[in-house]
Design a protein around this motif. Structure first.
Motif, PDB file in Angstrom:
ATOM      1  N   ALA A 165      -8.205  -8.457  65.578  1.00 52.73           N
ATOM      2  CA  ALA A 165      -7.910  -8.347  64.147  1.00 52.73           C
ATOM      3  C   ALA A 165      -8.424  -9.545  63.362  1.00 52.73           C
ATOM      4  O   ALA A 165      -8.762  -9.415  62.180  1.00 52.73           O
ATOM      5  CB  ALA A 165      -6.401  -8.195  63.944  1.00 52.73           C
ATOM      6  N   GLU A 166      -8.512 -10.710  64.003  1.00 53.13           N
ATOM      7  CA  GLU A 166      -8.997 -11.880  63.268  1.00 53.13           C
ATOM      8  C   GLU A 166     -10.447 -11.727  62.832  1.00 53.13           C
ATOM      9  O   GLU A 166     -10.876 -12.354  61.857  1.00 53.13           O
ATOM     10  CB  GLU A 166      -8.822 -13.166  64.078  1.00 53.13           C
ATOM     11  N   GLN A 167     -11.209 -10.874  63.543  1.00 51.16           N
ATOM     12  CA  GLN A 167     -12.581 -10.617  63.105  1.00 51.16           C
ATOM     13  C   GLN A 167     -12.583  -9.891  61.763  1.00 51.16           C
ATOM     14  O   GLN A 167     -13.409 -10.175  60.884  1.00 51.16           O
ATOM     15  CB  GLN A 167     -13.328  -9.793  64.163  1.00 51.16           C
ATOM     16  N   ILE A 168     -11.655  -8.957  61.603  1.00 46.95           N
ATOM     17  CA  ILE A 168     -11.540  -8.241  60.324  1.00 46.95           C
ATOM     18  C   ILE A 168     -11.098  -9.203  59.230  1.00 46.95           C
ATOM     19  O   ILE A 168     -11.641  -9.204  58.116  1.00 46.95           O
ATOM     20  CB  ILE A 168     -10.541  -7.079  60.460  1.00 46.95           C
ATOM     21  N   LEU A 169     -10.113 -10.030  59.551  1.00 47.88           N
ATOM     22  CA  LEU A 169      -9.610 -10.999  58.574  1.00 47.88           C
ATOM     23  C   LEU A 169     -10.716 -11.964  58.154  1.00 47.88           C
ATOM     24  O   LEU A 169     -10.868 -12.276  56.962  1.00 47.88           O
ATOM     25  CB  LEU A 169      -8.426 -11.763  59.170  1.00 47.88           C
ATOM     26  N   ASN A 170     -11.503 -12.421  59.116  1.00 49.90           N
ATOM     27  CA  ASN A 170     -12.579 -13.368  58.803  1.00 49.90           C
ATOM     28  C   ASN A 170     -13.661 -12.731  57.930  1.00 49.90           C
ATOM     29  O   ASN A 170     -14.208 -13.385  57.034  1.00 49.90           O
ATOM     30  CB  ASN A 170     -13.198 -13.903  60.094  1.00 49.90           C
ATOM     31  N   ILE A 171     -13.970 -11.461  58.201  1.00 58.17           N
ATOM     32  CA  ILE A 171     -14.983 -10.776  57.390  1.00 58.17           C
ATOM     33  C   ILE A 171     -14.519 -10.652  55.943  1.00 58.17           C
ATOM     34  O   ILE A 171     -15.303 -10.818  54.996  1.00 58.17           O
ATOM     35  CB  ILE A 171     -15.298  -9.385  57.980  1.00 58.17           C
ATOM     36  N   THR A 172     -13.238 -10.353  55.750  1.00 56.30           N
ATOM     37  CA  THR A 172     -12.727 -10.218  54.378  1.00 56.30           C
ATOM     38  C   THR A 172     -12.786 -11.543  53.627  1.00 56.30           C
ATOM     39  O   THR A 172     -12.842 -11.557  52.398  1.00 56.30           O
ATOM     40  CB  THR A 172     -11.278  -9.701  54.390  1.00 56.30           C
ATOM     41  N   LYS A 173     -12.771 -12.649  54.361  1.00 52.35           N
ATOM     42  CA  LYS A 173     -12.831 -13.967  53.726  1.00 52.35           C
ATOM     43  C   LYS A 173     -14.253 -14.498  53.596  1.00 52.35           C
ATOM     44  O   LYS A 173     -14.477 -15.514  52.936  1.00 52.35           O
ATOM     45  CB  LYS A 173     -12.000 -14.974  54.541  1.00 52.35           C
ATOM     46  N   THR A 174     -15.205 -13.829  54.249  1.00 55.96           N
ATOM     47  CA  THR A 174     -16.587 -14.309  54.258  1.00 55.96           C
ATOM     48  C   THR A 174     -17.369 -13.700  53.099  1.00 55.96           C
ATOM     49  O   THR A 174     -17.351 -12.478  52.918  1.00 55.96           O
ATOM     50  CB  THR A 174     -17.278 -13.935  55.585  1.00 55.96           C
ATOM     51  N   PRO A 175     -18.068 -14.504  52.303  1.00 56.76           N
ATOM     52  CA  PRO A 175     -18.891 -13.958  51.209  1.00 56.76           C
ATOM     53  C   PRO A 175     -19.941 -12.990  51.745  1.00 56.76           C
ATOM     54  O   PRO A 175     -20.412 -13.120  52.884  1.00 56.76           O
ATOM     55  CB  PRO A 175     -19.542 -15.207  50.602  1.00 56.76           C
ATOM     56  N   LEU A 176     -20.317 -12.023  50.933  1.00 52.13           N
ATOM     57  CA  LEU A 176     -21.287 -11.012  51.355  1.00 52.13           C
ATOM     58  C   LEU A 176     -22.586 -11.638  51.852  1.00 52.13           C
ATOM     59  O   LEU A 176     -23.182 -11.173  52.829  1.00 52.13           O
ATOM     60  CB  LEU A 176     -21.579 -10.058  50.193  1.00 52.13           C
ATOM     61  N   ALA A 177     -23.024 -12.700  51.199  1.00 50.56           N
ATOM     62  CA  ALA A 177     -24.298 -13.325  51.558  1.00 50.56           C
ATOM     63  C   ALA A 177     -24.263 -13.981  52.930  1.00 50.56           C
ATOM     64  O   ALA A 177     -25.311 -14.234  53.526  1.00 50.56           O
ATOM     65  CB  ALA A 177     -24.683 -14.356  50.500  1.00 50.56           C
ATOM     66  N   GLU A 178     -23.075 -14.261  53.447  1.00 44.48           N
ATOM     67  CA  GLU A 178     -22.960 -14.968  54.724  1.00 44.48           C
ATOM     68  C   GLU A 178     -22.464 -14.075  55.864  1.00 44.48           C
ATOM     69  O   GLU A 178     -22.237 -14.561  56.970  1.00 44.48           O
ATOM     70  CB  GLU A 178     -22.010 -16.161  54.562  1.00 44.48           C
ATOM     71  N   ARG A 179     -22.302 -12.785  55.604  1.00 43.53           N
ATOM     72  CA  ARG A 179     -21.742 -11.912  56.640  1.00 43.53           C
ATOM     73  C   ARG A 179     -22.695 -11.692  57.806  1.00 43.53           C
ATOM     74  O   ARG A 179     -22.264 -11.555  58.950  1.00 43.53           O
ATOM     75  CB  ARG A 179     -21.323 -10.573  56.022  1.00 43.53           C
ATOM     76  N   LEU A 180     -23.991 -11.642  57.533  1.00 43.74           N
ATOM     77  CA  LEU A 180     -24.950 -11.500  58.633  1.00 43.74           C
ATOM     78  C   LEU A 180     -24.923 -12.728  59.533  1.00 43.74           C
ATOM     79  O   LEU A 180     -24.990 -12.611  60.764  1.00 43.74           O
ATOM     80  CB  LEU A 180     -26.352 -11.275  58.081  1.00 43.74           C
TER      81      LEU A 180
END
Length: 466
Positions: A243-258
Motif C-alpha cells: 500500500a505504501e507504493q500507492i501512497l507514495n505515488i499519490t504524493k509524487t508529482p506527475l513529472a516525477e512518477r516515471l
C-alpha cells in the motif's frame, strides 16, 4: 503420663490443575505446575492467531467498500475497492482488461452486500476518470462519475507492522469472500500473504483490523498456486502490491512518477529478484520483465534524452553492449535509473553471457565502462549487478528454458514412446472394426493411464481364447 502435644492441623490448600485436585504438599506439584504452564503457553501460541483474527471486524461499511468490476457479458470480472475519499483502487491489468478506452461507460460496477453472497445491483455511472495507471507496479486509481455515495472505509496510511491481515474479494465473479491470514514474507514491492483466493480476487484489498490498507492483491504468490487454481480450482496464497507504493505515488508529482517507478523497480530487483535462486528466480525474472516492459512502453511515449532512448534497447541485447552506449558526464537521475534497470532486464533475460555460453569478463566490462563519462560510483554499481548474477549462476530466462527442455526432453520422449506402444498394443489386441479399436485405444490412453492399461492387460490375460 506425658503425652506429646499434637500441633494443630492446618488445612493444606487444594490447588486445581487441569481438572484434578492436588495437595500442595505433593511431590508432584511442581512437575504438574510446570506441565500446566507449558500447556497454557502452547494453547496460547496455537489459539492466538484465531483470537487476533477475530478482532478484524466485518461491518456493513466494510462490505459496501468492495466492488465487483465486470464486462457487460460478465465473462471478465475482478475486484476493486474504495478508500475514504471515494477513489476506486484496483490493478492496472484489471483496468486494461475492462476499460480499453475511458470513460468506459459500459463498465459494470456492483457493490458488495453480504459476506458469502453475490454482488448487489448494478450502480449507474457516467464513466470513469483515471487518476493514475501505474502499469509497471500494477495498480490503478480511478474516480467514478456517479450520484451514489461510494466512499469506502479503507485508509491509506504510513506503513506499520501488523501480523494479522485479511483480504476481501469476489472469487470467480461470484461470492464475496473474506480470507484472514498474515504476512509470510515481503520485499520492497510486494507482500506475500497467507490470505487465500481464486481467480477474480485481483484488485482485492489486503487490510488490517483498523481498515488501514496493507496492499492490493495482484496475483498468486507462486506459480504452483496459480496452476492448481486454474486446473483444479484450488485457492492460492495472495501476493499484494504494498500500500505504501500507492501512497507514495499519490504524493509524487506527475513529472516525477516515471523516475519513481524506475527507482522502485530497481529496489525490487535488488530485494526481491536477485536474492532468489532456482525456479523461483526464473518466475520472478518473468514478472520483473513484464514490469520492465510496461515501464519501457510508457517511457518511449515521453520526451527522453538520447542516452535514455539508447539504454531502453539494451535489454534485448547481451549486457556487454552497455559500455558502447554514450552517456553524458552528468546524466540525470532518470537516465541513471533507466540504465540500471535496463542492465538488470538484460541480465535476467539473456544472462551474464556475451554470446552463446561464453560469460562476460567482469574486469573487461568494468574497464570499458570506466572509459566512458560515467562516474566511478555508477560504474561500480553496474559492475556489482553483473557480479551478483555471475555469482548466483543464473543463466537468464532464455537459457534456463533451453536447459529445462534438454533436461526433460528425454523423459518426455520416453513417456510418449511407452504411451504410444501401449495404445498400439490395445489396437492390435482388440477384435472388431477399426472404429471400435480406435475408440478402445483412445479410452485406455486418456482415462487414468497407465492404470487403465494395466487393467486391460489383466482382462486380456484372463479372457478365454475364442
Amino acid at each position: 503420663m506425658f503425652r506429646a502435644r499434637l500441633a494443630p492441623i492446618t488445612p493444606r490448600p487444594i490447588i486445581p490443575i487441569w481438572g484434578f485436585c492436588i495437595s500442595s504438599s505433593s511431590d508432584k506439584l511442581k512437575m504438574l505446575m510446570k506441565i500446566n504452564t507449558y500447556l497454557l503457553v502452547i494453547s496460547i501460541i496455537f489459539t492466538w492467531p484465531q483470537i487476533a483474527a477475530a478482532e478484524l471486524p466485518v461491518s456493513e461499511e466494510l462490505l459496501n467498500s468492495v466492488f465487483m468490476l465486470s464486462s457487460v457479458d460478465s465473462n471478465t470480472c475482478a475486484t476493486a475497492f474504495t478508500i475514504e475519499d471515494g477513489t476506486l483502487v484496483t490493478n492496472s491489468h484489471v483496468l486494461d482488461a475492462l476499460c480499453k478506452a475511458p470513460p468506459c461507460r459500459s463498465l459494470v460496477l456492483r457493490r458488495g452486500v453480504a459476506l458469502g453472497g453475490m454482488a448487489g445491483p448494478e450502480i449507474a455511472h457516467n464513466g470513469i476518470k483515471i487518476i493514475a495507471d501505474i502499469r509497471s507496479l500494477d495498480f490503478a486509481l480511478v474516480k467514478i462519475d456517479t450520484d451514489e455515495d461510494i466512499n469506502g472505509v479503507f485508509r491509506l496510511t504510513e506503513p506499520k507492522r501488523s501480523d494479522q491481515i485479511a483480504s476481501l474479494g469476489f472469487e470467480k465473479c461470484k461470492k464475496l469472500t473474506l480470507s484472514r491470514g498474515k504476512v509470510l514474507s515481503s520485499d520492497s514491492l510486494y507482500l506475500y500473504t497467507s490470505t487465500r483466493g481464486k481467480h477474480g480476487v485481483s484488485g482485492s484489498p489486503v487490510f488490517r483490523s483498523d481498515y488501514s490498507l496493507a496492499g492490493v492483491v495482484d496475483e498468486a504468490s507462486s506459480i504452483n498456486g496459480a496452476l492448481l487454481s486454474t486446473f483444479f480450482g484450488k485457492r492460492f496464497y495472495n501476493r499484494a502490491v504494498r500500500a505504501e507504493q500507492i501512497l507514495n505515488i499519490t504524493k509524487t508529482p506527475l513529472a516525477e512518477r516515471l523516475l519513481y517507478q524506475a527507482e522502485t523497480l530497481w529496489d525490487y530487483y535488488q530485494s526481491g529478484v536477485s536474492s532468489t535462486t532456482g525456479s523461483a528466480r526464473f518466475f520472478k525474472s518473468m514478472g520483473f520483465m513484464d514490469s520492465y516492459r510496461a515501464l519501457r512502453e510508457e517511457l518511449l511515449t515521453t520526451k527522453l534524452t538520447s542516452d535514455a532512448l539508447a539504454l531502453l534497447n539494451v535489454s534485448s541485447t547481451a549486457p556487454d553492449f552497455l559500455p558502447r552506449i554514450h552517456i553524458s558526464a552528468q546524466p540525470n537521475r532518470l537516465t541513471s535509473a533507466v540504465e540500471r534497470i535496463s542492465l538488470a532486464a538484460s541480465l535476467e533475460y539473456n544472462g551474464p553471457y556475451k554470446h552463446l555460453y561464453r560469460k562476460i569478463d567482469l574486469n573487461k566490462f568494468k574497464a570499458e565502462l570506466l572509459k566512458t563519462p560515467r562516474s566511478e560510483q555508477q560504474v561500480e554499481l553496474l559492475a556489482e549487478t553483473v557480479r551478483a548474477v555471475l555469482k548466483s549462476g543464473y543463466m537468464g530466462i532464455e537459457r534456463t528454458l533451453i536447459s529445462w527442455l534438454l533436461k526433460w526432453l528425454p523423459a518426455v520422449a520416453f513417456f510418449l514412446v511407452i504411451w504410444g506402444a501401449s495404445l498400439g498394443y490395445v489396437f492390435a489386441v482388440i477384435k472388431g472394426s477399426i472404429l471400435k479399436r480406435l475408440i478402445a485405444s483412445a479410452v485406455i490412453g486418456l482415462l487414468l493411464w497407465p492404470l487403465s492399461f494395466f487393467l486391460f492387460l489383466i482382462w486380456t490375460s484372463r479372457r478365454k481364447p475364442s
